[in-house]
Design an enzyme around this catalytic site. Structure first.
Site, PDB file in Angstrom:
ATOM      1  N   GLY A  13       0.835  -1.203   0.000  1.00  0.00           N
ATOM      2  CA  GLY A  13       0.000   0.000   0.000  1.00  0.00           C
ATOM      3  C   GLY A  13       0.863   1.243   0.000  1.00  0.00           C
ATOM      4  N   GLY A  18       1.121   4.356   4.209  1.00  0.00           N
ATOM      5  CA  GLY A  18       2.290   3.543   3.875  1.00  0.00           C
ATOM      6  C   GLY A  18       3.437   4.346   3.288  1.00  0.00           C
ATOM      7  N   SER A 134      -3.142  -0.517   8.646  1.00  0.00           N
ATOM      8  CA  SER A 134      -4.413   0.120   8.285  1.00  0.00           C
ATOM      9  C   SER A 134      -5.287   0.266   9.526  1.00  0.00           C
ATOM     10  CB  SER A 134      -5.166  -0.731   7.254  1.00  0.00           C
ATOM     11  OG  SER A 134      -4.363  -1.024   6.143  1.00  0.00           O
ATOM     12  N   THR A 135      -6.185   1.239   9.502  1.00  0.00           N
ATOM     13  CA  THR A 135      -7.163   1.377  10.582  1.00  0.00           C
ATOM     14  C   THR A 135      -8.220   0.296  10.416  1.00  0.00           C
ATOM     15  OG1 THR A 135      -6.807   3.746  10.652  1.00  0.00           O
ATOM     16  CG2 THR A 135      -8.797   2.927  11.683  1.00  0.00           C
ATOM     17  N   PHE A 166      -0.918   7.344  13.956  1.00  0.00           N
ATOM     18  CA  PHE A 166      -1.609   8.477  14.579  1.00  0.00           C
ATOM     19  C   PHE A 166      -1.195   9.776  13.901  1.00  0.00           C
ATOM     20  CE2 PHE A 166      -1.293   5.183  17.874  1.00  0.00           C
ATOM     21  CZ  PHE A 166      -2.622   5.075  18.264  1.00  0.00           C
ATOM     22  N   LEU A 231     -10.837  12.794  19.669  1.00  0.00           N
ATOM     23  CA  LEU A 231     -10.495  14.059  19.007  1.00  0.00           C
ATOM     24  C   LEU A 231     -11.706  14.629  18.268  1.00  0.00           C
ATOM     25  CD1 LEU A 231      -6.964  13.128  17.620  1.00  0.00           C
ATOM     26  CD2 LEU A 231      -7.470  14.674  19.512  1.00  0.00           C
ATOM     27  N   CYS A 280     -10.156   9.547   8.409  1.00  0.00           N
ATOM     28  CA  CYS A 280     -10.155   8.778   9.662  1.00  0.00           C
ATOM     29  C   CYS A 280     -11.317   9.055  10.606  1.00  0.00           C
ATOM     30  CB  CYS A 280      -8.843   9.006  10.405  1.00  0.00           C
ATOM     31  SG  CYS A 280      -7.438   8.211   9.615  1.00  0.00           S
ATOM     32  N   PHE A 342      -9.743  18.770   2.810  1.00  0.00           N
ATOM     33  CA  PHE A 342     -10.471  18.740   4.086  1.00  0.00           C
ATOM     34  C   PHE A 342      -9.777  19.576   5.153  1.00  0.00           C
ATOM     35  CE2 PHE A 342      -7.497  15.387   5.373  1.00  0.00           C
ATOM     36  CZ  PHE A 342      -7.421  15.527   6.742  1.00  0.00           C
ATOM     37  N   LYS A 343      -8.480  19.878   4.953  1.00  0.00           N
ATOM     38  CA  LYS A 343      -7.755  20.776   5.852  1.00  0.00           C
ATOM     39  C   LYS A 343      -6.575  21.327   5.077  1.00  0.00           C
ATOM     40  CE  LYS A 343      -4.862  18.747   8.908  1.00  0.00           C
ATOM     41  NZ  LYS A 343      -4.370  17.852   9.985  1.00  0.00           N
TER      42      LYS A 343
END
Length: 471
Positions: A13, A18, A134-135, A166, A231, A280, A342-343
């Site tokens: 990945g 990764g 991976s999550t 993280f 968070l 996430c 997104f940010k």
């Protein structure tokens, strides 16, 4: 059995997790050969591009790849070779939220994780440490272990570790250089602890050992979901308070600043906005909701679901503010949306608030002009097509225009909407923007980054998340 000394790592990945993670491992561990493999030929070609036009944007990433690529960092589409040669394999594939079947809309789709695991079992001819990067939902490692053991060749064994990431997009490289903690979960057996020590030795090349936390496998898997849920919960909490501020005349910046002085709370993640996005937060909370429901904990599921519902409410509330302020209709009006990622400091658009806002504007038959300094045009069109599935892309393109500067986006518009907190949006020549806009000229700050008083002196009508109009 002593811990294996890792000399060759394969990462399956080459995406947002990764790529940066293993590039930094290669840089910090010049004695370890790191190969990142992916079946996506275009993505691998981008990682290998001579001019370093990498497939993802992350501050500092290009410098890391420049230093390590071709020395002990390699990118390849030969997945099988990477698996065969490695001592340790990171599984770092996408785990999107399921779109159909049992758990649709909540649980993680583990198709790619299972596919990678089966490939490892089919190809490996020697023992491997397999690291779940991976999550994933709780106890995924158990499924991976079952698949590996059922398909392993004689004389090969697989040890499974959980090593969740993280990273915050936009600061991923500095997060990797100086992590708050590295979490490694293993089975609490002698073999599991040896595998854990092998991965600990890799990170210990640059991470202080007191920051490498070793825990049980299931605790590690749950910690990743829990950290993101906590968070996101803070963001939804401050956004809920921003709605009260707007109704009462309070200022959410002042409230958040005062709250943050409490040492028990602290100031981080207390910035109100149009809503959180990224790959996430929402995915992990929905995962937690599904896990809670499957464990017959409906009250726990409802609690975490509310965090996502508040986020959706914040986005729809902001788009409604735009409509209400523009005299209750935006039909036929021209709106500039600044920011699509997104940010700031990333080109990632997954779950971006901008997508929801633009979808709402299009449903009101407004014309939208978009500018983002890092997001590719093709990605914007793809995201809008997915957000408006019942509208042909050609129809969307009649209402949407993509341009290459903020000034160009704002020209002859009725309103400007700040959807991403890119630093350059603070420094726009707002007097020039005002001169070229239709009057009255409106600015909607969904990220609390603008100098409101300065804009009002120029002549703008300014609406800001979390600030009421009452004196």
């Amino acid at each position: 059995m002593a811990p294996v000394k890792v000399t060759k790592i394969c990462c399956i990945g080459a995406g947002y997790v990764g790529g940066p993670t293993c590039a930094v491992i290669a840089l910090k561990c010049p004695h370890i050969r790191v190969t990142i493999v992916d079946l996506n030929e275009a993505r691998i070609a981008a990682w290998n591009s001579p001019d370093f036009k990498l497939p993802i944007y992350e501050p500092g990433l290009e410098e890391v790849v420049r230093q390590a690529r071709g020395k002990n960092l390699f990118f390849s589409t030969d997945v099988d070779k990477g698996i065969r040669e490695a001592d340790l394999i990171f599984v770092s594939v996408n785990t999107p939220t399921k779109k159909s079947g049992v758990g649709a809309g909540f649980s993680a789709d583990l198709t790619y994780v299972e596919s990678a695991t089966r490939r490892i079992a089919a190809v490996a001819t020697s023992s491997k440490i397999v690291v779940e990067k991976s999550t994933v939902p709780c106890r995924t490692a158990e499924s991976m272990r079952t698949i590996l053991e059922a398909n392993s060749k004689p004389g090969t064994r697989f040890d499974i570790l959980s090593n969740p990431e993280f990273l915050a997009e936009g600061t991923a490289i500095s997060d990797l250089f100086r992590p708050d903690r590295v979490l490694i979960g293993s089975l609490q057996t002698p073999e599991g602890k040896d595998a854990c020590e092998s991965l600990t030795e890799v990170y210990a090349n640059w991470v202080p050992r007191d920051r490498i936390l070793t825990v049980g496998l299931w605790s590690s898997e749950l910690t990743k979901l829990a950290a993101n849920a906590m968070l996101a919960q803070r963001i939804s909490s401050i956004n809920a308070l921003s709605a009260i501020c707007e109704a009462t005349g309070a200022n959410i910046d002042e409230v958040a600043h005062a709250i943050g002085y409490d040492s028990r709370i602290g100031p981080k993640f207390l910035r109100a906005s149009v809503g959180f996005g990224g790959s996430c937060f929402q995915k992990d909370i929905l995962n937690l909701v599904y896990l809670s429901e499957s464990l017959h904990l409906p009250q726990v599921a409802a609690y975490w679901r509310q965090v996502v519902e508040m986020n959706e409410y914040q986005k729809s509330r902001f788009s409604k503010t735009v409509v209400d302020t523009l005299f209750n209709t935006i039909t036929g009006k021209h709106i500039a949306v600044l920011g699509f990622a997104f940010k700031a400091d990333t080109g990632d658009t997954r779950e971006s608030a901008a997508i929801s806002l633009i979808r709402d504007f299009l449903s009101e038959r407004a014309y939208v002009t978009i500018y983002d300094p890092k997001v590719e045009e093709a990605q914007i069109w793809q995201d809008l097509a997915e957000a408006c599935p019942s509208t042909p892309l050609e129809t969307i393109k009649k209402q949407v225009n993509i341009v290459h500067s903020a000034l160009e986006a704002c020209k002859q518009k009725e309103a400007v909407v700040i959807a991403t907190e890119w630093k350059e949006f603070k420094d726009i020549d707002w007097e020039t923007v005002y001169a070229q806009m239709s009057k009255p000229a409106f600015v909607f700050d969904g990220r609390l980054i603008l100098d409101v008083e300065k804009l009002r002196k120029i002549g703008f009508t300014v609406k800001v998340i979390g600030r009421g109009d009452r004196l």
